[in-house]
Motif scaffolding. Structure first.
Motif, PDB file in Angstrom:
ATOM      1  N   PHE A 106     -10.937 -74.125 -19.213  1.00 51.87           N
ATOM      2  CA  PHE A 106     -11.149 -74.696 -20.629  1.00 51.87           C
ATOM      3  C   PHE A 106     -11.785 -76.084 -20.430  1.00 51.87           C
ATOM      4  O   PHE A 106     -11.527 -76.830 -19.513  1.00 51.87           O
ATOM      5  CB  PHE A 106     -10.113 -74.701 -21.412  1.00 51.87           C
ATOM      6  CG  PHE A 106      -9.693 -73.255 -21.878  1.00 51.87           C
ATOM      7  CD1 PHE A 106     -10.244 -72.413 -22.698  1.00 51.87           C
ATOM      8  CD2 PHE A 106      -8.329 -72.604 -21.338  1.00 51.87           C
ATOM      9  CE1 PHE A 106      -9.838 -71.202 -22.674  1.00 51.87           C
ATOM     10  CE2 PHE A 106      -7.917 -71.460 -21.637  1.00 51.87           C
ATOM     11  CZ  PHE A 106      -8.688 -70.664 -22.381  1.00 51.87           C
ATOM     12  N   ASP A 107     -12.541 -76.493 -21.611  1.00 53.62           N
ATOM     13  CA  ASP A 107     -13.331 -77.754 -21.761  1.00 53.62           C
ATOM     14  C   ASP A 107     -11.959 -78.805 -21.721  1.00 53.62           C
ATOM     15  O   ASP A 107     -12.434 -79.914 -21.579  1.00 53.62           O
ATOM     16  CB  ASP A 107     -14.309 -77.882 -22.689  1.00 53.62           C
ATOM     17  CG  ASP A 107     -15.387 -77.062 -22.624  1.00 53.62           C
ATOM     18  OD1 ASP A 107     -15.920 -76.610 -21.269  1.00 53.62           O
ATOM     19  OD2 ASP A 107     -16.299 -76.638 -23.631  1.00 53.62           O
ATOM     20  N   HIS A 108     -11.011 -78.482 -22.539  1.00 54.30           N
ATOM     21  CA  HIS A 108      -9.746 -79.483 -22.726  1.00 54.30           C
ATOM     22  C   HIS A 108      -8.624 -78.560 -22.588  1.00 54.30           C
ATOM     23  O   HIS A 108      -8.451 -77.421 -22.908  1.00 54.30           O
ATOM     24  CB  HIS A 108     -10.145 -79.872 -24.319  1.00 54.30           C
ATOM     25  CG  HIS A 108     -10.919 -80.765 -24.372  1.00 54.30           C
ATOM     26  ND1 HIS A 108     -10.960 -82.346 -24.157  1.00 54.30           N
ATOM     27  CD2 HIS A 108     -12.192 -80.575 -25.378  1.00 54.30           C
ATOM     28  CE1 HIS A 108     -12.055 -82.719 -24.431  1.00 54.30           C
ATOM     29  NE2 HIS A 108     -12.841 -81.871 -25.310  1.00 54.30           N
ATOM     30  N   PRO A 109      -7.777 -79.346 -21.943  1.00 53.46           N
ATOM     31  CA  PRO A 109      -6.360 -78.477 -21.496  1.00 53.46           C
ATOM     32  C   PRO A 109      -5.521 -78.152 -22.535  1.00 53.46           C
ATOM     33  O   PRO A 109      -4.804 -77.372 -22.511  1.00 53.46           O
ATOM     34  CB  PRO A 109      -5.589 -79.654 -20.659  1.00 53.46           C
ATOM     35  CG  PRO A 109      -6.294 -81.005 -21.098  1.00 53.46           C
ATOM     36  CD  PRO A 109      -7.635 -80.939 -21.860  1.00 53.46           C
ATOM     37  N   GLN A 110      -5.426 -78.797 -23.844  1.00 54.36           N
ATOM     38  CA  GLN A 110      -4.595 -78.479 -24.894  1.00 54.36           C
ATOM     39  C   GLN A 110      -5.415 -77.718 -25.856  1.00 54.36           C
ATOM     40  O   GLN A 110      -5.664 -78.352 -27.105  1.00 54.36           O
ATOM     41  CB  GLN A 110      -3.904 -79.672 -25.537  1.00 54.36           C
ATOM     42  CG  GLN A 110      -3.303 -80.389 -24.387  1.00 54.36           C
ATOM     43  CD  GLN A 110      -3.031 -81.705 -24.987  1.00 54.36           C
ATOM     44  OE1 GLN A 110      -3.580 -82.383 -25.305  1.00 54.36           O
ATOM     45  NE2 GLN A 110      -1.699 -82.240 -24.788  1.00 54.36           N
ATOM     46  N   GLN A 111      -5.467 -76.347 -25.796  1.00 50.52           N
ATOM     47  CA  GLN A 111      -6.326 -75.664 -26.795  1.00 50.52           C
ATOM     48  C   GLN A 111      -5.280 -74.470 -27.299  1.00 50.52           C
ATOM     49  O   GLN A 111      -4.469 -73.922 -26.774  1.00 50.52           O
ATOM     50  CB  GLN A 111      -7.585 -74.933 -26.066  1.00 50.52           C
ATOM     51  CG  GLN A 111      -7.316 -73.677 -25.356  1.00 50.52           C
ATOM     52  CD  GLN A 111      -6.747 -74.261 -23.805  1.00 50.52           C
ATOM     53  OE1 GLN A 111      -6.922 -75.354 -23.399  1.00 50.52           O
ATOM     54  NE2 GLN A 111      -5.946 -73.419 -23.222  1.00 50.52           N
ATOM     55  N   HIS A 112      -5.756 -74.027 -28.567  1.00 48.05           N
ATOM     56  CA  HIS A 112      -5.049 -73.042 -29.315  1.00 48.05           C
ATOM     57  C   HIS A 112      -5.951 -71.752 -28.805  1.00 48.05           C
ATOM     58  O   HIS A 112      -7.267 -71.595 -29.226  1.00 48.05           O
ATOM     59  CB  HIS A 112      -5.045 -73.145 -30.608  1.00 48.05           C
ATOM     60  CG  HIS A 112      -4.210 -71.922 -31.202  1.00 48.05           C
ATOM     61  ND1 HIS A 112      -2.998 -71.786 -31.167  1.00 48.05           N
ATOM     62  CD2 HIS A 112      -4.932 -70.938 -31.896  1.00 48.05           C
ATOM     63  CE1 HIS A 112      -2.706 -70.615 -32.136  1.00 48.05           C
ATOM     64  NE2 HIS A 112      -3.747 -70.005 -32.431  1.00 48.05           N
ATOM     65  N   THR A 113      -5.357 -70.452 -28.340  1.00 44.64           N
ATOM     66  CA  THR A 113      -6.151 -69.492 -28.019  1.00 44.64           C
ATOM     67  C   THR A 113      -5.884 -68.039 -28.884  1.00 44.64           C
ATOM     68  O   THR A 113      -4.524 -67.949 -29.253  1.00 44.64           O
ATOM     69  CB  THR A 113      -6.258 -69.233 -26.304  1.00 44.64           C
ATOM     70  OG1 THR A 113      -4.893 -68.867 -26.027  1.00 44.64           O
ATOM     71  CG2 THR A 113      -6.758 -70.284 -25.586  1.00 44.64           C
ATOM     72  N   VAL A 114      -6.933 -67.286 -28.937  1.00 45.31           N
ATOM     73  CA  VAL A 114      -6.743 -65.890 -29.462  1.00 45.31           C
ATOM     74  C   VAL A 114      -7.526 -65.023 -28.434  1.00 45.31           C
ATOM     75  O   VAL A 114      -8.692 -65.551 -27.974  1.00 45.31           O
ATOM     76  CB  VAL A 114      -6.994 -65.783 -30.761  1.00 45.31           C
ATOM     77  CG1 VAL A 114      -7.011 -64.438 -31.166  1.00 45.31           C
ATOM     78  CG2 VAL A 114      -6.329 -66.550 -31.613  1.00 45.31           C
ATOM     79  N   THR A 115      -6.955 -63.718 -28.239  1.00 43.49           N
ATOM     80  CA  THR A 115      -7.753 -62.870 -27.166  1.00 43.49           C
ATOM     81  C   THR A 115      -8.312 -61.783 -28.104  1.00 43.49           C
ATOM     82  O   THR A 115      -7.613 -61.322 -29.152  1.00 43.49           O
ATOM     83  CB  THR A 115      -6.787 -62.311 -26.058  1.00 43.49           C
ATOM     84  OG1 THR A 115      -6.520 -63.430 -25.332  1.00 43.49           O
ATOM     85  CG2 THR A 115      -7.798 -61.346 -25.195  1.00 43.49           C
ATOM     86  N   VAL A 116      -9.494 -61.422 -28.171  1.00 43.01           N
ATOM     87  CA  VAL A 116     -10.207 -60.351 -28.622  1.00 43.01           C
ATOM     88  C   VAL A 116     -10.923 -59.464 -27.547  1.00 43.01           C
ATOM     89  O   VAL A 116     -11.274 -59.847 -26.648  1.00 43.01           O
ATOM     90  CB  VAL A 116     -11.193 -60.794 -29.762  1.00 43.01           C
ATOM     91  CG1 VAL A 116     -10.513 -61.736 -30.793  1.00 43.01           C
ATOM     92  CG2 VAL A 116     -12.402 -61.489 -29.317  1.00 43.01           C
ATOM     93  N   ARG A 117     -11.107 -58.138 -28.336  1.00 45.72           N
ATOM     94  CA  ARG A 117     -12.084 -57.258 -27.417  1.00 45.72           C
ATOM     95  C   ARG A 117     -13.421 -56.950 -28.344  1.00 45.72           C
ATOM     96  O   ARG A 117     -13.135 -56.938 -29.267  1.00 45.72           O
ATOM     97  CB  ARG A 117     -11.297 -56.022 -26.960  1.00 45.72           C
ATOM     98  CG  ARG A 117     -11.973 -55.064 -26.379  1.00 45.72           C
ATOM     99  CD  ARG A 117     -11.381 -53.641 -25.834  1.00 45.72           C
ATOM    100  NE  ARG A 117     -10.043 -54.022 -24.963  1.00 45.72           N
ATOM    101  CZ  ARG A 117      -9.985 -54.399 -23.749  1.00 45.72           C
ATOM    102  NH1 ARG A 117     -11.267 -54.338 -23.135  1.00 45.72           N
ATOM    103  NH2 ARG A 117      -8.927 -54.666 -23.137  1.00 45.72           N
ATOM    104  N   VAL A 118     -14.674 -57.114 -27.566  1.00 48.06           N
ATOM    105  CA  VAL A 118     -15.757 -56.591 -28.397  1.00 48.06           C
ATOM    106  C   VAL A 118     -15.626 -55.114 -28.869  1.00 48.06           C
ATOM    107  O   VAL A 118     -15.443 -54.281 -27.483  1.00 48.06           O
ATOM    108  CB  VAL A 118     -17.023 -56.911 -27.493  1.00 48.06           C
ATOM    109  CG1 VAL A 118     -18.263 -56.445 -28.340  1.00 48.06           C
ATOM    110  CG2 VAL A 118     -17.150 -58.411 -27.168  1.00 48.06           C
TER     111      VAL A 118
END
Length: 148
Positions: A6-18
């Protein structure tokens, strides 16, 4: 794949599928889908900070898009699994700046980067207003410094 870069270490994430409904005539994910994913991950992050639609409604204020910058770096295809990451970089009394990075899990490639400038508005009047203190406190506490 090892952990995403990641560009920054403190990110919020969500996983999606196409999914099939995301695919367009070019046989890749349609650009409009990325815009929906921006909104989805931004709301997820905001809700995690305690500022969801109910809090917006109760305060009579909300954050609306002033400007998007979108960079589609690589195409994504049916069944690709992506990590959508977001973080806040700037917060002032009227606005926030949010960055995004989408990474394909299968190969660790960054497929998309973007940013959004949000402004605070009075929901009833649609006019720009100062953020309620709860908004400012939550968003500024979550902002990541981008200073070198």
């Amino acid at each position: 794949m090892s952990s995403p870069n990641f560009d920054h270490p403190q990110q919020h994430t969500v996983t999606v599928r196409v999914l099939p409904e995301h695919i367009d005539v070019m046989r890749h994910t349609n650009n409009v889908v990325y815009l929906q994913w921006l909104e989805d991950v931004a709301w997820s992050h905001s809700c995690a900070l305690g500022l969801g639609p109910d809090e917006y409604e109760a305060s009579g204020h909300g954050m609306v898009v002033r400007k998007h910058e979108l960079s589609y770096l690589l195409p994504t295809h049916l069944d690709d699994e992506l990590i959508l990451a977001t973080w806040l970089t700037e917060v002032d009394k009227l606005s926030t700046h949010r960055c995004y990075q989408f990474i394909r899990l299968s190969d660790g490639q960054t497929v998309f980067r973007g940013s959004t400038h949000f402004v605070c508005v009075d929901i009833a009047q649609g006019r720009i207003r100062r953020m309620p203190s709860a908004f400012y406190q939550a968003y500024s506490a979550a902002a990541i410094s981008t200073a070198p």
